[in-house]
Design a protein around this motif. Structure first.
Motif, PDB file in Angstrom:
ATOM      1  N   GLU A 112      12.771   5.578  -0.852  1.00  0.00           N
ATOM      2  CA  GLU A 112      13.463   4.573  -1.776  1.00  0.00           C
ATOM      3  C   GLU A 112      13.226   2.998  -1.561  1.00  0.00           C
ATOM      4  O   GLU A 112      13.762   2.237  -2.044  1.00  0.00           O
ATOM      5  CB  GLU A 112      15.269   4.749  -1.549  1.00  0.00           C
ATOM      6  N   ASP A 113      12.484   2.617  -0.488  1.00  0.00           N
ATOM      7  CA  ASP A 113      11.899   1.513  -0.441  1.00  0.00           C
ATOM      8  C   ASP A 113      10.625   1.234  -1.364  1.00  0.00           C
ATOM      9  O   ASP A 113      10.221   0.122  -1.298  1.00  0.00           O
ATOM     10  CB  ASP A 113      11.455   1.327   0.970  1.00  0.00           C
ATOM     11  N   THR A 114      10.219   2.228  -2.089  1.00  0.00           N
ATOM     12  CA  THR A 114       9.248   2.135  -3.060  1.00  0.00           C
ATOM     13  C   THR A 114       9.605   1.146  -4.051  1.00  0.00           C
ATOM     14  O   THR A 114      10.367   1.234  -4.713  1.00  0.00           O
ATOM     15  CB  THR A 114       8.653   3.481  -3.807  1.00  0.00           C
ATOM     16  N   ALA A 115       8.738   0.156  -4.338  1.00  0.00           N
ATOM     17  CA  ALA A 115       8.871  -1.081  -4.996  1.00  0.00           C
ATOM     18  C   ALA A 115       7.956  -1.945  -5.159  1.00  0.00           C
ATOM     19  O   ALA A 115       6.791  -1.967  -4.320  1.00  0.00           O
ATOM     20  CB  ALA A 115      10.327  -1.645  -4.727  1.00  0.00           C
ATOM     21  N   VAL A 121       4.474  -1.354  -2.798  1.00  0.00           N
ATOM     22  CA  VAL A 121       4.506  -0.454  -1.767  1.00  0.00           C
ATOM     23  C   VAL A 121       5.120   0.681  -2.342  1.00  0.00           C
ATOM     24  O   VAL A 121       6.111   0.924  -3.033  1.00  0.00           O
ATOM     25  CB  VAL A 121       5.757  -1.192  -0.815  1.00  0.00           C
ATOM     26  N   THR A 122       4.650   1.808  -1.778  1.00  0.00           N
ATOM     27  CA  THR A 122       4.635   3.060  -2.155  1.00  0.00           C
ATOM     28  C   THR A 122       4.850   3.999  -0.949  1.00  0.00           C
ATOM     29  O   THR A 122       4.093   3.986   0.022  1.00  0.00           O
ATOM     30  CB  THR A 122       3.450   3.685  -3.076  1.00  0.00           C
ATOM     31  N   VAL A 123       6.076   4.524  -1.012  1.00  0.00           N
ATOM     32  CA  VAL A 123       6.317   5.227   0.510  1.00  0.00           C
ATOM     33  C   VAL A 123       6.615   6.937  -0.065  1.00  0.00           C
ATOM     34  O   VAL A 123       7.377   7.265  -0.976  1.00  0.00           O
ATOM     35  CB  VAL A 123       7.848   4.955   1.216  1.00  0.00           C
ATOM     36  N   SER A 124       5.867   7.654   0.583  1.00  0.00           N
ATOM     37  CA  SER A 124       5.794   9.058   0.271  1.00  0.00           C
ATOM     38  C   SER A 124       6.543   9.824   1.213  1.00  0.00           C
ATOM     39  O   SER A 124       6.665   9.488   2.319  1.00  0.00           O
ATOM     40  CB  SER A 124       4.378   9.582   0.062  1.00  0.00           C
ATOM     41  N   SER A 125       7.194  11.045   0.762  1.00  0.00           N
ATOM     42  CA  SER A 125       7.983  11.787   1.551  1.00  0.00           C
ATOM     43  C   SER A 125       7.348  12.704   2.281  1.00  0.00           C
ATOM     44  O   SER A 125       6.063  12.939   2.215  1.00  0.00           O
ATOM     45  CB  SER A 125       9.093  12.287   0.994  1.00  0.00           C
ATOM     46  N   GLY A 149       0.821  -1.231  -0.138  1.00  0.00           N
ATOM     47  CA  GLY A 149      -0.013   0.038  -0.118  1.00  0.00           C
ATOM     48  C   GLY A 149       0.786   1.343  -0.020  1.00  0.00           C
ATOM     49  O   GLY A 149       1.953   1.203  -0.200  1.00  0.00           O
ATOM     50  N   LEU A 150       0.240   2.210   0.166  1.00  0.00           N
ATOM     51  CA  LEU A 150       0.893   3.524   0.280  1.00  0.00           C
ATOM     52  C   LEU A 150       0.947   3.948   1.858  1.00  0.00           C
ATOM     53  O   LEU A 150       0.124   3.823   2.816  1.00  0.00           O
ATOM     54  CB  LEU A 150       0.190   4.636  -0.297  1.00  0.00           C
ATOM     55  N   VAL A 151       2.361   4.351   2.052  1.00  0.00           N
ATOM     56  CA  VAL A 151       2.866   4.941   3.550  1.00  0.00           C
ATOM     57  C   VAL A 151       3.306   6.147   3.482  1.00  0.00           C
ATOM     58  O   VAL A 151       4.192   6.383   2.637  1.00  0.00           O
ATOM     59  CB  VAL A 151       3.081   3.785   4.134  1.00  0.00           C
ATOM     60  N   GLN A 152       3.697   6.800   4.693  1.00  0.00           N
ATOM     61  CA  GLN A 152       4.387   8.106   4.683  1.00  0.00           C
ATOM     62  C   GLN A 152       5.766   7.398   5.027  1.00  0.00           C
ATOM     63  O   GLN A 152       5.863   6.704   5.841  1.00  0.00           O
ATOM     64  CB  GLN A 152       3.891   8.916   5.590  1.00  0.00           C
ATOM     65  N   ALA A 153       6.754   8.339   4.791  1.00  0.00           N
ATOM     66  CA  ALA A 153       8.151   8.017   5.152  1.00  0.00           C
ATOM     67  C   ALA A 153       7.941   7.998   6.724  1.00  0.00           C
ATOM     68  O   ALA A 153       7.573   8.777   7.405  1.00  0.00           O
ATOM     69  CB  ALA A 153       9.167   8.988   4.813  1.00  0.00           C
TER      70      ALA A 153
END
Length: 127
Positions: free
Chosen positions: A89-92, A123-127, A10-14
């Motif tokens: 940078e864990d986005t993948a 997995v998407t990690v937003s700043s 899913g999408l999660v914040q840094a």
């Protein structure tokens, strides 16, 4: 005959956390080492973590050590990847895989050592 299905992406914040699950169908799950790989945008698959058949040993890529934890529940035929302190940078796309041999030679980071793969979970990690 062997199927792997990842979930939990899913999408999660840094700085946040996610736990990925990989459900494996097959009668020999507990006999094999399992691994997690990931493929960032525009890059090839890279090793993340691996665990031996009985959970007695784990291996991690240097970039995820102390942040990610791999574990398994053999009665449930499931392997997990707990991801903490996530970074952009864990986005993948994260993939679960079964190691080809039941014999652990100590090698675990090459994609060629695994014979069955899941379809992946984003997995998407937003700043």
């Amino acid at each position: 005959q062997v199927q792997l299905v990842e979930s939990g992406g899913g999408l999660v914040q840094a700085g946040g956390s996610l736990r990925l699950s990989c459900a494996v169908s097959g009668r020999t799950f507990s006999s094999y080492s399992m691994g997690w790989f990931r493929q960032p945008p525009g890059k090839e698959r890279e090793f993340v973590a691996a665990i031996t058949w009985n959970g007695g040993a784990t291996y991690y890529a240097d970039i995820v050590k102390c942040r990610f934890t791999i574990s398994r529940d053999n009665p449930k035929n499931t392997v997990y990847l707990q991801m903490n302190s996530l970074k952009p940078e864990d986005t993948a796309v994260y993939y679960c895989a079964r190691k080809s041999s039941i014999v652990d030679s100590g090698s675990y980071s090459s994609t060629g050592l695994y014979d069955y793969w899941g379809r992946g979970t984003q997995v998407t990690v937003s700043s």
